[in-house]
Design a protein around this motif. Structure first.
Motif, mmCIF file in Angstrom:
data_model
loop_
_atom_site.group_PDB
_atom_site.id
_atom_site.type_symbol
_atom_site.label_atom_id
_atom_site.label_comp_id
_atom_site.label_asym_id
_atom_site.label_seq_id
_atom_site.Cartn_x
_atom_site.Cartn_y
_atom_site.Cartn_z
ATOM 1 N N PHE A 65 0.904 -1.298 -0.074
ATOM 2 C CA PHE A 65 0.070 0.062 0.014
ATOM 3 C C PHE A 65 0.828 1.186 -0.030
ATOM 4 O O PHE A 65 0.290 2.325 -0.452
ATOM 5 N N LEU A 103 -6.877 4.674 5.096
ATOM 6 C CA LEU A 103 -7.062 3.500 5.189
ATOM 7 C C LEU A 103 -7.510 3.364 6.542
ATOM 8 O O LEU A 103 -7.807 2.195 6.872
ATOM 9 N N ARG A 104 -7.447 3.994 7.488
ATOM 10 C CA ARG A 104 -7.794 3.944 8.928
ATOM 11 C C ARG A 104 -9.246 4.120 9.111
ATOM 12 O O ARG A 104 -10.086 3.564 9.919
ATOM 13 N N ARG A 151 -12.365 2.322 3.968
ATOM 14 C CA ARG A 151 -12.345 0.946 3.810
ATOM 15 C C ARG A 151 -13.482 0.398 3.255
ATOM 16 O O ARG A 151 -13.309 -0.378 2.299
ATOM 17 N N TRP A 186 -8.342 -11.317 -0.381
ATOM 18 C CA TRP A 186 -7.326 -10.584 0.141
ATOM 19 C C TRP A 186 -7.200 -11.613 1.354
ATOM 20 O O TRP A 186 -5.791 -11.682 1.764
ATOM 21 N N ASP A 218 -9.764 -6.236 6.699
ATOM 22 C CA ASP A 218 -9.814 -5.337 7.779
ATOM 23 C C ASP A 218 -8.408 -5.978 8.512
ATOM 24 O O ASP A 218 -7.445 -4.867 8.943
ATOM 25 N N LEU A 277 -5.502 -4.619 6.356
ATOM 26 C CA LEU A 277 -5.342 -3.067 6.430
ATOM 27 C C LEU A 277 -5.021 -2.787 8.112
ATOM 28 O O LEU A 277 -4.177 -1.942 8.016
ATOM 29 N N ASP A 278 -5.480 -3.364 8.932
ATOM 30 C CA ASP A 278 -5.019 -3.242 10.315
ATOM 31 C C ASP A 278 -3.294 -3.171 10.371
ATOM 32 O O ASP A 278 -2.760 -2.456 10.835
ATOM 33 N N CYS A 287 -1.516 -0.746 8.442
ATOM 34 C CA CYS A 287 -1.421 0.665 9.015
ATOM 35 C C CYS A 287 -0.530 0.848 10.199
ATOM 36 O O CYS A 287 0.240 1.649 10.253
#
Ligand SMILES: [Zn+2]
Length: 570
Positions: free
Chosen positions: A308, A335-336, A341, A361, A395, A398-399, A402
Motif C-alpha cells: 500500500f 486506510l484507517r 475501507r 485478500w 480489515d 489493512l490493520d 496501517c
C-alpha cells in the motif's frame, strides 16, 4: 606466465557437452589453455570439487540507470551474471535532447518502477549521443553490458511532447531512422520497442512507442539490417492469447530486418503448456517467412510483492487510484477510516477478472513486515490471522498495514514448480522457439525480483527435480542466450574466448531469501538477495566477486555491434 589459472575444477563448457576435469588458464582476459596446465600464474584459484562454467548471460534487463550508482550491477553479478543486455522494451537513456532526459526519467520511474529519487540523485544525465553514453557507462564498469536502442527514446527525441499523441510523419520516421543509424554505428546491439498494455509514462499516457504504426516499426527494424551483429527486441502487447496481427507484425519486423526478434514473456506450467506452446506460433511462421521470432521465458513463479506504500497494481483496481496516489500521511488516515475501507472493499469486490486473484485478500501471504510489533505476522496467510482475531480478511490486512506504517508487502501464495512443470519448461527450452530470459533486472525494484533465475534453475530444475543435466542447464543459461545476440567468444569456455567464468558448488548453489533493502540513492528501497554456493565470478579474466564479496576489479566492457557480435543466425 599466465594471469590466472583455475585449477582442478569440473569444466562445464556451455556447449552441453559432458564435464571435463581440467585447469583453465587465462592471459589478457582470454582463455589461453584448457587441460593440464603447466607453468606459473600471477593468480591461482583452487576449484577442486567445484564447477567451472561460463559466466551467466541475462538478455533482458533494465540496468541502464542503475549502472551509474552500482558499477557491479548487483545483485546480478553476485549471482554469477557476467553479461547483461539493457535498453529493452524501447527504454534507453540515449540519445538525449536538452529536455528529453527529464521526460525519460519520469517515464522510467513509472513504467519500470525505478524510484524517481534514485534516478535524480544517482544518474548524471550528462550525455547527448549514444557514443557519449557508452563511454560514460564503460568508465569503471565491472560487468559486460550490451545495449539495444530504445524506440520511445528515439521518438521523444524527434517528436518531443507529441511523441505519445500521434502517428509520426514520413519525415519524422526518417529522422528516427537516422538517429538509429548513428546509435548502431556507435555499437548499439539493435532496436527495441513496446506495445505493452501496461506501459504508461508519468502522466499516465501510453509510452511513445505505443503510438507508432506498423510502417514506422518496420522502417526502424529495417535499419538494423544495415548493421552487422544487431537484433530486435519487442513487447507485443497483450500476450495472453497472441493474435494473428501480433504474430504477423513480429514476423514482418524480423524478416524485413533479417535479424532475430525476441519478445517477452511466456511462463509455462503443466496446466498451461498447451496454450503457451500456441503462443510460439510466431516462431513457426517466421521460420517459414525468412525471419526468426524467439520468445523469452522465465521459469520462476510470480514473485510480485504488493504494498500500500507504493500502491503499484493496486491502483489498477477501479476506484482505488485516488487513494493510492495520496501522500503517506493522508493514505494512512484514509486506510484507517471505516467508510473509506468500506468503499475500497466494495470496489475491489467487483474488480474485473484479471484482478480477482489479487483482491482475494484472505489468500495473501505477508511476505515482509517492518515494525517490530508486526514481525510476528511475517510469512503468515491473512485469512489465518483474521480467524484468530475475528476480523474480516480485508480489515486484518489493512490493520497490519496501517500499524506497519504502510510498508508491509504481500503476495500470492507461492507456487513452487513441480517436476512435471519443470519437464514442460525443459521441453520449451529445447523447442528452439524460446530462450530463458526476461528477468527485468534493474526494474520494478520494489515489486518483483527474478535477477536470480540462473541459480534458481540450477537449484530447482537440476538438483531438486533432476529435470535436466547440469550440462544442459548451463547450455541454456549461457551459450543459447549468447548466440541469440551473436556474442563472440562469450557463453562458452573455449580457448580464445573471453574469460567470463562462474565457479560454483553444484550441491550448494541456491538463491537467497528476498528482503527489502533501503540502499538506493535517495534512500529508496529495492528487493534484494544474495546466493550461496557461488565461489568466484570472473569478468574478462579478472575476479569480480570472491566468496560473495565484490572486488575492486572493473574489467567489464560495453559490448558493441560488429566488434563483439556477429549477425545472429536466422
Ligand atoms: Zn523490459
Amino acid at each position: 606466465m599466465f594471469d590466472l589459472v583455475i585449477r582442478g575444477g569440473a569444466v562445464v563448457d556451455g556447449s552441453g557437452a559432458d564435464r571435463v576435469l581440467a585447469d583453465v588458464a587465462v592471459i589478457d582476459g582470454r582463455i589461453a589453455e584448457i587441460g593440464d596446465v603447466e607453468g606459473k600464474a600471477k593468480q591461482v584459484i583452487d576449484a577442486n570439487d567445484l564447477i567451472v562454467a561460463p559466466g551467466f548471460v541475462d538478455v533482458h534487463t533494465h540496468y541502464d540507470a542503475q549502472v551509474f550508482w552500482d558499477r557491479h550491477l548487483t545483485p546480478s553479478s553476485l549471482y554469477g551474471v557476467t553479461t547483461v543486455m539493457a535498453g529493452n522494451c524501447g527504454f534507453g537513456l540515449a540519445p538525449l535532447t536538452d529536455t528529453s532526459g527529464e521526460y525519460l526519467m519520469r517515464m522510467l520511474a513509472r513504467v519500470e518502477g525505478m524510484p524517481l529519487a534514485s534516478l535524480e540523485a544517482g544518474v548524471p544525465w550528462n550525455w547527448k549521443s549514444v557514443d557519449d553514453y557508452f563511454d560514460k557507462v564503460e568508465d569503471n564498469l565491472a560487468v559486460n553490458m550490451g545495449f539495444l536502442i530504445g524506440h520511445s527514446t528515439l521518438r521523444r527525441y524527434v517528436m518531443g511532447e507529441e511523441a505519445n499523441l500521434r502517428v509520426a510523419t514520413a519525415a519524422e520516421v526518417a529522422s528516427m531512422c537516422e538517429l538509429l543509424r548513428d546509435a548502431l554505428a556507435a555499437g548499439g546491439l539493435g532496436f527495441s520497442s513496446s506495445r505493452g498494455l501496461a506501459h504508461f509514462d508519468a502522466e499516465g499516457s501510453p509510452v511513445p512507442s505505443r503510438s507508432a504504426d506498423e510502417a514506422e516499426l518496420l522502417a526502424l527494424a529495417k535499419v538494423c539490417g544495415e548493421f552487422e551483429g544487431t537484433s530486435l527486441e519487442f513487447m507485443p502487447g497483450d500476450i495472453v492469447g497472441m493474435t494473428e496481427e501480433q504474430v504477423d507484425l513480429m514476423v514482418a519486423m524480423s524478416s524485413v530486418a533479417k535479424r532475430p526478434l525476441n519478445w517477452n514473456l511466456v511462463r509455462i506450467t503443466e496446466a498451461t503448456a498447451e496454450a503457451t506452446m500456441g503462443d510460439l506460433r510466431a516462431g513457426t511462421a517466421s521460420a517459414e517467412r525468412g525471419g526468426k521470432v524467439i520468445a523469452l521465458t522465465m521459469p520462476i513463479p510470480s514473485r510480485a510483492r504488493f504494498s500500500f506504500a507504493t500502491g503499484f497494481v493496486l491502483d489498477a483496481i477501479p476506484g482505488w487510484a485516488e487513494t493510492m496516489n495520496l501522500s503517506s500521511d493522508q493514505k494512512l488516515n484514509a486506510l484507517r477510516d471505516p467508510s473509506t475501507r468500506e468503499r475500497l472493499f466494495n470496489a475491489s469486490d467487483s474488480a474485473p477478472r484479471f484482478l480477482r486473484e489479487l483482491v482475494d485478500w484472505g489468500s495473501k501471504v505477508l511476505t515482509e513486515t517492518f515494525s517490530p510489533a508486526m514481525k510476528q505476522f511475517e510469512g503468515r496467510v491473512v485469512s489465518d490471522i483474521a480467524r484468530e482475531r475475528g476480523t474480516t480478511p480485508f480489515d486484518t490486512l489493512l490493520d497490519i498495514v496501517c500499524d506497519d506504517n504502510l510498508l508491509t508487502t504481500f503476495s500470492y501464495l507461492p507456487k513452487e514448480l513441480t517436476r512435471g512443470d519443470w519437464l514442460v519448461n525443459v521441453g520449451l527450452w529445447e523447442d528452439g522457439r524460446a530462450v530463458i530470459g526476461g528477468s527485468d533486472a534493474g526494474a520494478h525494484l520494489d515489486f518483483t525480483a527474478t535477477f536470480d533465475y540462473h541459480a534458481y534453475v540450477l537449484e530447482h530444475a537440476v538438483r531438486r527435480h533432476q529435470a535436466l543435466s547440469l550440462e544442459a542447464a548451463v547450455h541454456h543459461l549461457c551459450e543459447v542466450p549468447a548466440q541469440l545476440y551473436g556474442l563472440q567468444g562469450r557463453g562458452t569456455i573455449k580457448v580464445g574466448g573471453h574469460a567470463d567464468v562462474v565457479i560454483f558448488d553444484e550441491e550448494k548453489i541456491e538463491t537467497g531469501q528476498i528482503r527489502t533493502r533501503f540502499d538506493l540513492p535517495g534512500g529508496a528501497a529495492r528487493l534484494y538477495s544474495e546466493p550461496s554456493g557461488i565461489s568466484y565470478v570472473i569478468v574478462n579474466g579478472e575476479v569480480a566477486v570472491q566468496h560473495g564479496e565484490l572486488t575492486s576489479a572493473t574489467s567489464g566492457s560495453v559490448l558493441r555491434s560488429g566488434r563483439d557480435t556477429t549477425t545472429p543466425s536466422l
